[in-house]
Scaffold this active site. Sequence first.
Site, PDB file in Angstrom:
ATOM      1  N   THR A  44       0.838  -1.200   0.000  1.00 27.52           N
ATOM      2  CA  THR A  44       0.000   0.000   0.000  1.00 27.52           C
ATOM      3  C   THR A  44       0.870   1.247   0.000  1.00 27.52           C
ATOM      4  O   THR A  44       1.990   1.240   0.516  1.00 27.52           O
ATOM      5  CB  THR A  44      -0.942   0.051   1.222  1.00 27.52           C
ATOM      6  OG1 THR A  44      -0.170   0.027   2.434  1.00 27.52           O
ATOM      7  CG2 THR A  44      -1.927  -1.105   1.199  1.00 27.52           C
ATOM      8  N   ASN A  46       0.723   4.902   1.502  1.00 29.54           N
ATOM      9  CA  ASN A  46       0.014   5.715   2.494  1.00 29.54           C
ATOM     10  C   ASN A  46       0.286   7.189   2.242  1.00 29.54           C
ATOM     11  O   ASN A  46       1.413   7.566   1.903  1.00 29.54           O
ATOM     12  CB  ASN A  46       0.461   5.358   3.913  1.00 29.54           C
ATOM     13  CG  ASN A  46       0.007   3.979   4.341  1.00 29.54           C
ATOM     14  OD1 ASN A  46      -0.101   3.070   3.524  1.00 29.54           O
ATOM     15  ND2 ASN A  46      -0.246   3.811   5.621  1.00 29.54           N
ATOM     16  N   GLU A 113      -4.737   4.174   3.201  1.00 34.66           N
ATOM     17  CA  GLU A 113      -3.888   3.139   2.619  1.00 34.66           C
ATOM     18  C   GLU A 113      -4.391   2.824   1.212  1.00 34.66           C
ATOM     19  O   GLU A 113      -5.524   2.380   1.033  1.00 34.66           O
ATOM     20  CB  GLU A 113      -3.891   1.893   3.499  1.00 34.66           C
ATOM     21  CG  GLU A 113      -3.425   2.171   4.931  1.00 34.66           C
ATOM     22  CD  GLU A 113      -3.412   0.916   5.790  1.00 34.66           C
ATOM     23  OE1 GLU A 113      -3.198  -0.171   5.244  1.00 34.66           O
ATOM     24  OE2 GLU A 113      -3.632   1.046   7.002  1.00 34.66           O
TER      25      GLU A 113
END
Length: 210
Positions: A44, A46, A113
């Site tokens: 992910t 962020n 995320e």
Amino acid sequence: MRPSNPRPPVTGPDSGPEAPFPIRLSGPVIKGFGRGSKELGIPTANIPVDGLEEVLPKELGVGVYYGVVALDPATAPAPSSSDSTSGDAAPILPAVLSIGYNPYYKNKTRSIEIHIMPSLTLPSPTAPSEEKEKVKFHKLPDFYGTKLNLLMLGYIRPEYDYVSMEALVEDIRIDCEVARASLLRPAYRVYLDGNEDETVSAQRDWLRSF
């Protein structure tokens, strides 16, 4: 806990994003909790939650969403030939994201995320399969510090707690498939492929404004 009923294959009207979407979010890619890739196998990106209340309507709150993203080409990983676009324009890619606290991990702070998916022209790595091999989610090289522009186009589901990590991963796999199927519809795919519509063109220009 997650309800036991089947998940809908797409979300959002076929006619295209409806209010309050599209919603713009942007920021530099920062380090998260370090669990997405290491524990779950789901990389992910962020971005900071600062100012989130200013752009995200209160009625949406936490949950899972889908949309499209672009990364600043000056510092982003080099795109594959399948993701590349003409000239030096940043590729626009599909994405699924969560905004919230991840009840399974009992997070105390909210996070954004974003899982960047491969181009819709490529086979889906999260498609259901009869083989029992572990799902391999799309992965890009690390690009911390790179500016990311995100255009949220639809809502998928609320946050849930899960009885196991495997159940969490399976629901995220389904999230990816729902996002992909939703974005494959013509009124959404134009945000990836472009068309002559001035509103969509303006959003695509913003995505690539670094």
